[in-house]
Scaffold this active site. Structure first.
Site, PDB file in Angstrom:
ATOM      1  N   ARG A 137      -8.025  59.557 -85.196  1.00 21.07           N
ATOM      2  CA  ARG A 137      -8.183  60.014 -86.588  1.00 21.07           C
ATOM      3  C   ARG A 137      -8.883  61.358 -86.498  1.00 21.07           C
ATOM      4  O   ARG A 137     -10.050  61.436 -86.076  1.00 21.07           O
ATOM      5  CB  ARG A 137      -8.997  59.008 -87.402  1.00 21.07           C
ATOM      6  CG  ARG A 137      -9.370  59.537 -88.777  1.00 21.07           C
ATOM      7  CD  ARG A 137      -9.907  58.486 -89.721  1.00 21.07           C
ATOM      8  NE  ARG A 137      -8.828  57.686 -90.269  1.00 21.07           N
ATOM      9  CZ  ARG A 137      -8.895  56.985 -91.399  1.00 21.07           C
ATOM     10  NH1 ARG A 137     -10.010  56.996 -92.111  1.00 21.07           N
ATOM     11  NH2 ARG A 137      -7.881  56.281 -91.833  1.00 21.07           N
ATOM     12  N   HIS A 190      -0.489  60.357 -92.585  1.00 20.51           N
ATOM     13  CA  HIS A 190      -1.131  59.050 -92.406  1.00 20.51           C
ATOM     14  C   HIS A 190       0.005  58.031 -92.240  1.00 20.51           C
ATOM     15  O   HIS A 190       0.267  57.217 -93.131  1.00 20.51           O
ATOM     16  CB  HIS A 190      -2.001  58.747 -93.623  1.00 20.51           C
ATOM     17  CG  HIS A 190      -3.005  57.654 -93.404  1.00 20.51           C
ATOM     18  ND1 HIS A 190      -3.131  56.961 -92.216  1.00 20.51           N
ATOM     19  CD2 HIS A 190      -3.943  57.118 -94.241  1.00 20.51           C
ATOM     20  CE1 HIS A 190      -4.103  56.079 -92.334  1.00 20.51           C
ATOM     21  NE2 HIS A 190      -4.607  56.144 -93.551  1.00 20.51           N
ATOM     22  N   GLN A 207      -0.411  54.153 -92.761  1.00 23.67           N
ATOM     23  CA  GLN A 207      -0.589  53.800 -94.167  1.00 23.67           C
ATOM     24  C   GLN A 207       0.754  53.714 -94.889  1.00 23.67           C
ATOM     25  O   GLN A 207       1.050  52.734 -95.580  1.00 23.67           O
ATOM     26  CB  GLN A 207      -1.468  54.869 -94.846  1.00 23.67           C
ATOM     27  CG  GLN A 207      -1.695  54.623 -96.324  1.00 23.67           C
ATOM     28  CD  GLN A 207      -2.591  53.422 -96.573  1.00 23.67           C
ATOM     29  OE1 GLN A 207      -3.690  53.361 -96.028  1.00 23.67           O
ATOM     30  NE2 GLN A 207      -2.149  52.479 -97.383  1.00 23.67           N
ATOM     31  N   ASP A 242      -3.860  58.752-104.808  1.00 26.43           N
ATOM     32  CA  ASP A 242      -4.847  58.826-103.721  1.00 26.43           C
ATOM     33  C   ASP A 242      -5.957  59.775-104.192  1.00 26.43           C
ATOM     34  O   ASP A 242      -5.842  60.424-105.244  1.00 26.43           O
ATOM     35  CB  ASP A 242      -4.161  59.335-102.435  1.00 26.43           C
ATOM     36  CG  ASP A 242      -5.103  59.406-101.238  1.00 26.43           C
ATOM     37  OD1 ASP A 242      -6.164  58.748-101.256  1.00 26.43           O
ATOM     38  OD2 ASP A 242      -4.785  60.132-100.266  1.00 26.43           O
ATOM     39  N   CYS A 291      -4.079  53.820-101.526  1.00 29.39           N
ATOM     40  CA  CYS A 291      -4.337  53.520-100.117  1.00 29.39           C
ATOM     41  C   CYS A 291      -5.770  53.056 -99.888  1.00 29.39           C
ATOM     42  O   CYS A 291      -6.050  52.430 -98.869  1.00 29.39           O
ATOM     43  CB  CYS A 291      -4.028  54.744 -99.262  1.00 29.39           C
ATOM     44  SG  CYS A 291      -4.950  56.204 -99.748  1.00 29.39           S
ATOM     45  N   ARG A 351      -1.639  46.636 -93.745  1.00 25.48           N
ATOM     46  CA  ARG A 351      -2.074  47.491 -92.647  1.00 25.48           C
ATOM     47  C   ARG A 351      -2.181  46.687 -91.352  1.00 25.48           C
ATOM     48  O   ARG A 351      -1.795  47.138 -90.288  1.00 25.48           O
ATOM     49  CB  ARG A 351      -3.444  48.141 -92.958  1.00 25.48           C
ATOM     50  CG  ARG A 351      -3.479  49.075 -94.160  1.00 25.48           C
ATOM     51  CD  ARG A 351      -2.699  50.349 -93.945  1.00 25.48           C
ATOM     52  NE  ARG A 351      -3.117  51.090 -92.766  1.00 25.48           N
ATOM     53  CZ  ARG A 351      -4.127  51.959 -92.734  1.00 25.48           C
ATOM     54  NH1 ARG A 351      -4.805  52.221 -93.827  1.00 25.48           N
ATOM     55  NH2 ARG A 351      -4.434  52.615 -91.623  1.00 25.48           N
TER      56      ARG A 351
HETATM   57  N1  NVA Z   1      -6.057  61.336 -98.336  1.00 23.13           N
HETATM   58  C1  NVA Z   1      -7.222  60.573 -97.941  1.00 23.13           C
HETATM   59  C2  NVA Z   1      -6.805  59.259 -97.387  1.00 23.13           C
HETATM   60  C3  NVA Z   1      -7.930  58.347 -97.005  1.00 23.13           C
HETATM   61  C4  NVA Z   1      -7.461  57.062 -96.420  1.00 23.13           C
HETATM   62  C5  NVA Z   1      -8.035  61.365 -96.937  1.00 23.13           C
HETATM   63  O1  NVA Z   1      -7.439  61.992 -96.050  1.00 23.13           O
HETATM   64  O2  NVA Z   1      -9.259  61.395 -97.051  1.00 23.13           O
HETATM   65  N1   CP Z   2      -6.570  53.718 -96.264  1.00 21.85           N
HETATM   66  C1   CP Z   2      -7.318  54.011 -95.187  1.00 21.85           C
HETATM   67  O1   CP Z   2      -6.862  54.619 -94.218  1.00 21.85           O
HETATM   68  O2   CP Z   2      -8.582  53.556 -95.277  1.00 21.85           O
HETATM   69  P1   CP Z   2      -9.768  53.917 -94.271  1.00 21.85           P
HETATM   70  O3   CP Z   2     -10.077  55.393 -94.470  1.00 21.85           O
HETATM   71  O4   CP Z   2     -10.909  53.037 -94.688  1.00 21.85           O
HETATM   72  O5   CP Z   2      -9.331  53.670 -92.863  1.00 21.85           O
END
Ligand code: NVA
Ligand code: CP
Length: 337
Positions: free
Chosen positions: A121, A148, A151, A243, A283, A311
């Site tokens: 990540r 992502h 997701q 989101d 999400c 997930r």
């Molecule tokens: N678009 C959000 C998704 C979090 C799961 C982010 O990147 O912070």
């Molecule tokens: N939706 C998602 O990826 O959640 P987290 O950021 O908690 O992993």
């Protein structure tokens, strides 16, 4: 060990594993439509009969480096790996970028000697791409600034469970044209579904992602519409998705974003334009009162926790297909329900 014959189910799993074994999942673009179907099929089997897979990744090890916080992604990968007999090492990388101390290629050539897979990540999508280029073991994108994929696969698995044929439904995404929107767009294109994305003009999805999605759609029959009016996007759709207005890494822009995004809030008035059977998606984590109201996220038509559950099943399928190879199929064949 049982000498049961190989069932249709197990044969299907064997076929699928041959297709994805040792590959990377950096972008949805790494998957062919058949790969996505294989992931969904295996995820469905794993959800129905988790005990059949309890030794499927015995002896396999993955390492996860996360530059950003996580609840769902981290825990579903950890729980998923453990439920198949595998082992996970989590490295909290939130104090600095993964390649801040040494070259990414050097890290890759260490990791490939120790473990069977790498889950990242990251802020920069390029970091995930670079790791995939250098490491000779599978690399999975657990969220980057651009995509992502895990997701979006879980989200379309959730929609498939709810509606059946994905080709017959339309999803509206309203809000920021971000990583989640990109992966939804590409997944929609690959499965031949329909999507409408509504964002403020300056927060539209990445032009390269849209172009790639349109290229894929030309082969699968998917329909893609990018608009700026959220009401136009949600009109008559089967699912409405939003989101965060401010994704991780963009916190310094949050004041400006909070001024621009309110017309895109997923509230009762907006979702009233969707079909009466439409489901509401996010999400998570949700910023209640910002991109989504309590009334919508807590409504009976909200499927946000189904998405979160998916997930687990979908990532287990991804792990098994990428890491499993021949060895992982033996315990599956001989396992009892
Ligand atoms: N678009 C959000 C998704 C979090 C799961 C982010 O990147 O912070
Ligand atoms: N939706 C998602 O990826 O959640 P987290 O950021 O908690 O992993």
């Amino acid at each position: 060990m049982s000498s049961q014959p190989i069932s249709t189910t197990q044969a299907a799993h064997s076929q699928a594993a041959a297709g994805l074994s040792c590959r990377d999942l950096v972008s949805i673009r790494d998957l062919r439509p058949q790969d996505i179907e294989d992931i969904f099929h295996l995820a469905g089997l794993m959800k129905a009969r988790p005990s059949r897979f309890r030794a499927a990744l015995a002896g396999k090890q993955i390492v996860m480096f996360f530059e950003k916080p996580s609840l769902r992604t981290r825990l579903t990968f950890e729980a998923g790996m453990a439920s198949m007999g595998g082992w996970t090492s989590f490295v909290d990388q939130t104090h600095g970028r993964l390649d801040g101390r040494e070259k990414l290629s050097d890290i890759a050539h260490n990791l490939e000697r120790w473990v069977d897979g790498i889950i990242l990540r990251t802020f920069a999508h390029r970091t995930v791409e670079g790791m995939a280029e250098h490491a000779c073991i599978p690399v999975i994108n657990a969220l980057s600034e651009l995509e992502h994929p895990c997701q979006a696969l879980a989200d379309y698995f959730t929609l498939r469970e709810r509606f059946g044929d994905l080709k017959k439904i339309c999803l509206a995404y309203v809000g920021d044209g971000n990583n989640v929107a990109h992966s939804l767009l590409l997944t929609c294109a690959s499965v031949g579904s329909k999507i409408r994305i509504a964002t403020p003009p300056q927060y539209a999805p990445d032009a390269h992602i849209v172009a790639d999605a349109r290229d894929i759609a030309a082969h699968t029959g998917a329909t893609i519409e990018i608009v700026t009016d959220p009401r136009e996007a949600v009109f008559g759709v089967d699912a409405v998705y939003t989101d965060a207005w401010t994704s991780m890494g963009h916190e310094h822009e949050s004041e400006e974003r909070d001024r621009i995004f309110p017309p895109y809030q997923m509230n009762r008035e907006l979702v009233a334009g969707a079909a009466p059977h439409a489901v509401f998606m996010h999400c998570l984590p949700a910023h209640r009162g910002m991109e989504i109201t309590d009334e919508v996220i807590d409504s009976e038509r909200s499927v946000v926790f189904d998405q979160a559950e998916s997930r687990l099943h979908v990532q287990k399928a991804i792990l098994l297909l990428l890491l499993g190879g021949e060895a992982s199929r033996l315990p599956v064949r001989s396992a009892h329900a």
